[in-house]
Design a protein around this motif. Structure first.
Motif, PDB file in Angstrom:
ATOM      1  N   HIS A 171      -1.750  43.258  16.150  1.00  0.00           N
ATOM      2  CA  HIS A 171      -1.724  42.544  14.867  1.00  0.00           C
ATOM      3  C   HIS A 171      -2.774  43.076  13.894  1.00  0.00           C
ATOM      4  CE1 HIS A 171      -1.208  39.443  11.923  1.00  0.00           C
ATOM      5  NE2 HIS A 171      -2.412  38.917  12.130  1.00  0.00           N
ATOM      6  N   ASN A 172      -3.797  43.748  14.404  1.00  0.00           N
ATOM      7  CA  ASN A 172      -4.852  44.292  13.539  1.00  0.00           C
ATOM      8  C   ASN A 172      -4.525  45.678  12.984  1.00  0.00           C
ATOM      9  OD1 ASN A 172      -6.957  42.275  13.438  1.00  0.00           O
ATOM     10  ND2 ASN A 172      -7.260  42.642  15.619  1.00  0.00           N
ATOM     11  N   THR A 222      -7.192  40.144   7.842  1.00  0.00           N
ATOM     12  CA  THR A 222      -6.607  39.014   8.566  1.00  0.00           C
ATOM     13  C   THR A 222      -6.647  37.725   7.742  1.00  0.00           C
ATOM     14  OG1 THR A 222      -8.754  38.651   9.632  1.00  0.00           O
ATOM     15  CG2 THR A 222      -7.120  39.950  10.851  1.00  0.00           C
ATOM     16  N   SER A 223      -7.357  37.769   6.616  1.00  0.00           N
ATOM     17  CA  SER A 223      -7.458  36.590   5.749  1.00  0.00           C
ATOM     18  C   SER A 223      -6.944  36.946   4.351  1.00  0.00           C
ATOM     19  CB  SER A 223      -8.915  36.129   5.669  1.00  0.00           C
ATOM     20  OG  SER A 223      -9.056  35.071   4.751  1.00  0.00           O
ATOM     21  N   ASN A 282     -11.339  42.723   5.954  1.00  0.00           N
ATOM     22  CA  ASN A 282     -10.943  41.338   6.248  1.00  0.00           C
ATOM     23  C   ASN A 282      -9.477  41.084   5.926  1.00  0.00           C
ATOM     24  OD1 ASN A 282     -11.361  38.726   7.168  1.00  0.00           O
ATOM     25  ND2 ASN A 282     -11.934  37.953   5.131  1.00  0.00           N
ATOM     26  N   THR A 315       2.935  42.313  12.104  1.00  0.00           N
ATOM     27  CA  THR A 315       3.169  40.988  12.690  1.00  0.00           C
ATOM     28  C   THR A 315       3.904  41.157  14.016  1.00  0.00           C
ATOM     29  OG1 THR A 315       3.319  39.975  10.506  1.00  0.00           O
ATOM     30  CG2 THR A 315       4.240  38.735  12.355  1.00  0.00           C
ATOM     31  N   GLU A 338      -2.793  39.145   5.430  1.00  0.00           N
ATOM     32  CA  GLU A 338      -2.056  39.369   6.680  1.00  0.00           C
ATOM     33  C   GLU A 338      -0.737  40.105   6.471  1.00  0.00           C
ATOM     34  OE1 GLU A 338      -2.774  36.882  10.424  1.00  0.00           O
ATOM     35  OE2 GLU A 338      -2.109  35.483   8.874  1.00  0.00           O
ATOM     36  N   MET A 365     -10.374  45.710   9.532  1.00  0.00           N
ATOM     37  CA  MET A 365     -11.288  44.613   9.856  1.00  0.00           C
ATOM     38  C   MET A 365     -12.412  44.510   8.826  1.00  0.00           C
ATOM     39  SD  MET A 365     -11.640  44.974  14.000  1.00  0.00           S
ATOM     40  CE  MET A 365     -10.321  44.438  15.100  1.00  0.00           C
ATOM     41  N   GLY A 406      -2.853  40.703  20.112  1.00  0.00           N
ATOM     42  CA  GLY A 406      -3.781  40.507  19.003  1.00  0.00           C
ATOM     43  C   GLY A 406      -4.287  41.808  18.428  1.00  0.00           C
ATOM     44  N   LEU A 419      -0.781  43.644   7.466  1.00  0.00           N
ATOM     45  CA  LEU A 419      -0.947  43.960   8.882  1.00  0.00           C
ATOM     46  C   LEU A 419       0.393  43.823   9.601  1.00  0.00           C
ATOM     47  CD1 LEU A 419      -4.241  41.974   9.623  1.00  0.00           C
ATOM     48  CD2 LEU A 419      -4.032  44.442   9.232  1.00  0.00           C
TER      49      LEU A 419
END
Length: 564
Positions: A385-386, A242-243, A240, A263, A258, A237, A382, A261
């Motif tokens: 996914h992280n 997720t981007s 970042n 899926t 992503e 996190m 969710g 990470l």
């Protein structure tokens, strides 16, 4: 190998059973144990699935459906059913043979996945047939050193294939090819991903070191995979992930996002995938598919049988798994999970040991671990996914290391130098060829060593036994020639039929046996335990003048030639 002492268990305690009464009486114990095993199982299910070329959710499907289903089919009270690291090499080999591209062509990857699912369904059917034909005893045929050599080779392959992912790289090809590229891949590591992977490895290896050096019960119970997630998710996190973006370090640009990470689908039912049975209808793919069916069924069954037997030996209540029934149950489970998109399952040793350590009492702990998994992925996709893929890869590197650790080599060597030869030969042969050929070479090496040690060719598969049944309470067995892994199944069957099934004590005299190998020494120890559980004795005599190959109590031993 003796079961660990448990102060809560006394000889007069009635063994817990996985029936309605056991469900009610041990509800709290099994619920807590299942919950704690779930914490270990979740990241491993995800990591094993990704490493196998399947979607991450496939491993979770396996643990959910398999654990709930097999709870009611098998009588194994402590084993945890789910995907296992030992099957990664086989499953990945199958999808590769069907055109898997590791993300380059998603359509081709989905097709390869569906074809591998069809293989899983048929392999499950083969395992059911194995169980119905009472093939559970076949686990006794494979020599210990060859099996451990095969598992060590699997460990090496897992480490080699996962280390690039730990540092944000990818690699394809055979293990030895990747090994040659590994220095280059490590030198070109993605720093942020490598930080997550490196920290994860430090946690796993550091915690294992602490557990081996301290007797503090709290530390011993801390699940390493859970600690990794608690650290790796916040790190991801902070970066970042997720981007999708790039960053520059020391003048070099790196990309993260992503794809680094896990899926997972937000709709479990939408993730269900059905097999493509056309793989068995096409003359070009049929031979390949049948070969993988054999690999799935044989190696999966062998690993499952060995795990179930190992857990039985650790069970403080000395309960015994019906291996034929357990094999049948695993086959049913494999058919079911393969029909909806899951990985192959086995009775998994690491999670089973954790289940036992967390005071599970009955097979319902296996069910609860699946229920917890279902609840987590249904309610918190969710969060999954992280999870950085590098952290899961680090867990698999650690798992592979344990399979092929230096301590494995030392343990085998302590039993005898000939065991190390078999172990090392199998390891190298698997790396150079494949699992079936490799373990075949390992078994061939053991045969060669036996012949070199003077074992008569005629006694390699047929034991020479004479029975004295004149006593109403005891059977005497006089063995000659050899007692080796390849004639043990017949040896055991005849002894059990004449004594254990008749409720009679048994004395086996090995004074005229030329060679008793390590596998038979181990299996005699197991058989003594079976007799003891039935309240009768198995006495082994006549080894006083045999020369052991090492100081290990289970070492092979040979009778010296007597000159006249």
């Amino acid at each position: 190998m003796n079961a660990p002492s448990d102060p809560s268990v006394t000889p007069t305690d009635e063994p817990p059973r996985g029936d309605l009464n056991g469900f009610k009486r041990y509800f709290k114990d099994d619920l807590i144990a299942g919950g704690l095993v779930f914490l270990i199982a979740l990241p491993l299910c995800l990591g094993i699935s990704l490493a196998s070329g399947f979607p991450a959710i496939a491993g979770v499907f396996t643990a959910i459906v398999g654990s709930v289903l097999t709870t009611f089919l098998s009588n194994s009270e402590l084993t945890i059913k789910g995907p296992a690291a030992g099957m990664i090499v086989i499953v990945l080999g199958a999808v590769n043979s069907f055109g898997y591209t590791a993300g380059v062509d998603q359509v081709a990857d989905m097709q390869a996945y569906k074809m591998a699912l069809a293989v899983g369904v048929v392999a499950g059917l083969v395992q059911i047939v194995f169980g119905l034909l009472r093939a559970g005893i076949l686990g006794d045929f494979f020599p210990t050193a060859a099996v451990h050599g095969m598992l060590a080779a699997i460990g090496v392959i897992i480490m080699v294939k996962q280390l690039p992912i730990v540092v944000g790289q990818s690699a394809t090809g055979e293990p030895l090819e990747i090994l040659r590229e590994l220095p280059h891949l490590l030198m070109n590591a993605n720093p942020e991903i490598a930080l997550i992977g490196g920290v994860s490895l430090v946690i796993l290896f550091g915690l294992a070191f602490l557990k081996s050096r301290t007797s503090i019960s709290f530390i011993d119970k801390v699940p390493g995979p859970l600690v990794v997630l608690l650290v790796a998710i916040p790190l991801g996190m902070a970066m970042n992930l997720t981007s999708d973006h790039t960053y520059t370090l020391m003048g070099k640009e790196f990309a993260v996002g992503e794809s680094d990470l896990v899926t997972v689908p937000f709709n479990l039912f939408g993730a269900i995938t059905f097999p493509d049975f056309s793989v068995f209808l096409n003359s070009e793919t049929l031979p390949t598919a049948l070969g993988w069916v054999l690999m799935f069924a044989l190696i999966g069954s062998l690993e499952s049988l060995l795990s179930a037997k190992a857990v039985d030996m650790l069970d403080p209540y000395k309960r015994k798994t019906n291996l034929d029934r357990d094999l049948w149950a695993v086959g049913v489970g494999n058919m079911a999970v393969s029909l909806i998109g899951g990985l192959p399952m086995i009775s998994e040793i690491v999670r089973s040991k954790a289940n036992l350590d967390n005071q599970a009492k009955t097979r319902f702990a296996n069910m609860w671990h699946g229920v917890f998994l279902l609840g987590f992925v249904a309610l918190l996709p969710g969060l999954i996914h992280n999870i950085p893929r590098a952290a899961l890869a680090a867990m698999l590197v650690f798992t592979g290391f344990r399979l092929a650790s230096p301590s494995e080599f030392r343990s085998v060597y302590r039993v005898g130098r000939e065991q190390l030869i078999i172990f090392a030969t199998t390891l190298v042969a698997v790396l150079a060829t494949d699992l079936l050929i490799g373990i075949g070479i390992g078994i061939g090496t053991k045969f060669a060593i036996h012949l070199f040690n003077g074992v008569p060719l005629r006694s390699l598969f047929v034991p020479t036994l004479e029975f004295d049944e004149t006593s109403e309470t005891e059977v005497s067995v006089h063995a000659t020639e050899s007692a080796v892994f390849s004639n043990w199944i017949s040896f055991r069957r005849r002894v059990v039929e004449k004594s254990l099934k008749q409720g009679k004590n048994c004395t086996v005299d090995f004074s005229d046996v030329h060679l008793i190998d390590h596998s038979v020494m181990e299996k005699l120890h197991e058989l003594e335990g079976e007799f003891a559980r039935e309240g009768i004795e198995l006495n082994v005599v006549g080894m006083d003048h045999h020369q052991p190959f090492s100081r290990h109590p289970m070492a092979a031993r040979k009778r010296p030639l007597v000159s006249h």
